[in-house]
Design a protein around this motif. Structure first.
Motif, mmCIF file in Angstrom:
data_model
loop_
_atom_site.group_PDB
_atom_site.id
_atom_site.type_symbol
_atom_site.label_atom_id
_atom_site.label_comp_id
_atom_site.label_asym_id
_atom_site.label_seq_id
_atom_site.Cartn_x
_atom_site.Cartn_y
_atom_site.Cartn_z
ATOM 1 N N MET A 1 -4.296 -8.468 -12.014
ATOM 2 C CA MET A 1 -3.930 -7.726 -13.209
ATOM 3 C C MET A 1 -4.484 -6.300 -13.107
ATOM 4 S SD MET A 1 -2.041 -8.068 -15.824
ATOM 5 C CE MET A 1 -1.802 -9.816 -15.773
ATOM 6 N N ALA A 2 -5.695 -6.155 -12.558
ATOM 7 C CA ALA A 2 -6.272 -4.822 -12.389
ATOM 8 C C ALA A 2 -5.415 -3.978 -11.448
ATOM 9 C CB ALA A 2 -7.705 -4.922 -11.855
ATOM 10 N N ALA A 3 -4.860 -4.582 -10.409
ATOM 11 C CA ALA A 3 -3.990 -3.849 -9.488
ATOM 12 C C ALA A 3 -2.731 -3.377 -10.205
ATOM 13 C CB ALA A 3 -3.633 -4.721 -8.285
ATOM 14 N N ALA A 4 -2.157 -4.241 -11.015
ATOM 15 C CA ALA A 4 -0.953 -3.858 -11.758
ATOM 16 C C ALA A 4 -1.251 -2.716 -12.732
ATOM 17 C CB ALA A 4 -0.400 -5.069 -12.510
ATOM 18 N N ILE A 5 -2.402 -2.774 -13.391
ATOM 19 C CA ILE A 5 -2.804 -1.712 -14.314
ATOM 20 C C ILE A 5 -3.038 -0.423 -13.539
ATOM 21 C CG2 ILE A 5 -4.639 -0.936 -15.887
ATOM 22 C CD1 ILE A 5 -4.928 -3.941 -16.701
ATOM 23 N N ASP A 6 -3.700 -0.516 -12.382
ATOM 24 C CA ASP A 6 -3.982 0.645 -11.545
ATOM 25 C C ASP A 6 -2.687 1.347 -11.143
ATOM 26 O OD1 ASP A 6 -5.692 2.391 -9.998
ATOM 27 O OD2 ASP A 6 -5.063 1.277 -8.214
ATOM 28 N N VAL A 7 -1.712 0.599 -10.688
ATOM 29 C CA VAL A 7 -0.427 1.174 -10.284
ATOM 30 C C VAL A 7 0.254 1.845 -11.478
ATOM 31 C CG1 VAL A 7 1.902 0.614 -9.469
ATOM 32 C CG2 VAL A 7 -0.090 -0.361 -8.321
ATOM 33 N N ALA A 8 0.251 1.178 -12.615
ATOM 34 C CA ALA A 8 0.878 1.748 -13.810
ATOM 35 C C ALA A 8 0.182 3.042 -14.229
ATOM 36 C CB ALA A 8 0.856 0.731 -14.952
ATOM 37 N N THR B 1 -2.665 -0.617 -29.819
ATOM 38 C CA THR B 1 -3.993 -1.192 -30.023
ATOM 39 C C THR B 1 -4.699 -1.428 -28.689
ATOM 40 O OG1 THR B 1 -3.305 -2.238 -32.076
ATOM 41 C CG2 THR B 1 -5.260 -3.161 -30.988
ATOM 42 N N LEU B 2 -4.009 -2.068 -27.759
ATOM 43 C CA LEU B 2 -4.634 -2.393 -26.470
ATOM 44 C C LEU B 2 -4.902 -1.145 -25.636
ATOM 45 C CD1 LEU B 2 -2.719 -5.666 -25.544
ATOM 46 C CD2 LEU B 2 -5.088 -5.443 -26.344
ATOM 47 N N LEU B 3 -3.998 -0.183 -25.665
ATOM 48 C CA LEU B 3 -4.217 1.046 -24.907
ATOM 49 C C LEU B 3 -5.404 1.825 -25.480
ATOM 50 C CD1 LEU B 3 -3.119 2.490 -22.468
ATOM 51 C CD2 LEU B 3 -1.499 3.673 -23.952
ATOM 52 N N GLY B 4 -5.516 1.856 -26.809
ATOM 53 C CA GLY B 4 -6.674 2.495 -27.434
ATOM 54 C C GLY B 4 -7.966 1.789 -27.069
ATOM 55 N N ARG B 5 -7.928 0.481 -27.075
ATOM 56 C CA ARG B 5 -9.104 -0.318 -26.698
ATOM 57 C C ARG B 5 -9.481 -0.068 -25.246
ATOM 58 N NH1 ARG B 5 -8.710 -6.774 -27.156
ATOM 59 N NH2 ARG B 5 -10.413 -7.274 -25.757
ATOM 60 N N PHE B 6 -8.477 -0.003 -24.378
ATOM 61 C CA PHE B 6 -8.700 0.266 -22.964
ATOM 62 C C PHE B 6 -9.343 1.650 -22.771
ATOM 63 C CE2 PHE B 6 -7.191 1.786 -18.808
ATOM 64 C CZ PHE B 6 -7.626 0.750 -17.986
ATOM 65 N N ALA B 7 -8.816 2.655 -23.479
ATOM 66 C CA ALA B 7 -9.363 4.010 -23.372
ATOM 67 C C ALA B 7 -10.812 4.061 -23.868
ATOM 68 C CB ALA B 7 -8.492 4.986 -24.159
ATOM 69 N N GLU B 8 -11.098 3.351 -24.939
ATOM 70 C CA GLU B 8 -12.473 3.304 -25.455
ATOM 71 C C GLU B 8 -13.413 2.638 -24.458
ATOM 72 O OE1 GLU B 8 -12.511 1.529 -29.348
ATOM 73 O OE2 GLU B 8 -11.103 3.016 -30.122
ATOM 74 N N ALA B 9 -12.962 1.566 -23.829
ATOM 75 C CA ALA B 9 -13.785 0.875 -22.825
ATOM 76 C C ALA B 9 -14.055 1.792 -21.637
ATOM 77 C CB ALA B 9 -13.105 -0.412 -22.371
ATOM 78 N N ALA B 10 -13.029 2.525 -21.204
ATOM 79 C CA ALA B 10 -13.202 3.439 -20.072
ATOM 80 C C ALA B 10 -14.162 4.572 -20.423
ATOM 81 C CB ALA B 10 -11.846 3.994 -19.632
#
Length: 169
Positions: free
Chosen positions: A7-14, A136-145
């Motif tokens: 899943m991390a690879a798919a996110i990385d490519v995106a 929601t998930l993209l915001g959460r992802f950005a906050e985690a990063a």
């Protein structure tokens, strides 16, 4: 050695695909191109102006999560383009503050409006629950990063190691 797709690879490519899309210089006829880094500086100066007394290069560096020298270079480019200007500090005569110019405001407004309209068009036919979930998930992802930035020193070590000459075995 090739790792199994994750899943991390798919996110990385995106994310790489999205970065290429957003990082392209924004052309204008007759003038120098407007770079995404200019827009990032404009956004930082605008946002910080609403949150603190004065915007400094140090504040921009912190907001963009870059070294002060990098922020200085980015701000100087935005200054050269006429998007921000330096003014004498009202708090400390030894310092300067950064202010968005009318030209910078127009660029920030039009780029922000265009990007949001474009994003809306991409998800216009999505189910409203999916649209909300993405936001929601993209915001959460950005906050985690932002809370746990990548270890660039470790990445530098790994790249250095990868670039070393092969040792005959």
């Amino acid at each position: 050695m090739t790792a199994q797709p994750t899943m991390a690879a798919a996110i990385d490519v995106a994310l790489l695909r999205l970065r290429r899309m957003w990082a392209r210089p924004l052309r204008s006829r007759g003038d120098r191109p407007v770079h995404m880094s200019n827009v990032m500086v404009l956004h930082a100066v605008d946002k910080l102006a609403g949150a603190c007394d004065e915007v400094t290069i140090g504040g921009v560096a912190e907001h963009l999560d870059v070294d002060p020298s990098t922020a200085s270079r980015l701000v100087n480019d935005a200054l050269g383009a006429g998007f921000v200007r330096r003014e004498a500090s009202l708090v400390d005569a030894r310092r300067v503050r950064l202010v968005v110019t009318p030209k910078g405001r127009r660029v920030l407004d039009v780029v922000t409006r265009y990007r949001r309209e474009y994003l809306e068009s991409l998800i216009a036919d999505w189910d409203p629950a999916d649209r909300e979930r993405l936001a929601t998930l993209l915001g959460r992802f950005a906050e985690a990063a932002a809370a746990r930035p990548a270890d660039s020193a470790r990445l530098d070590e790994l790249i250095t190691e990868a670039l070393r000459d092969e040792v005959p075995g």
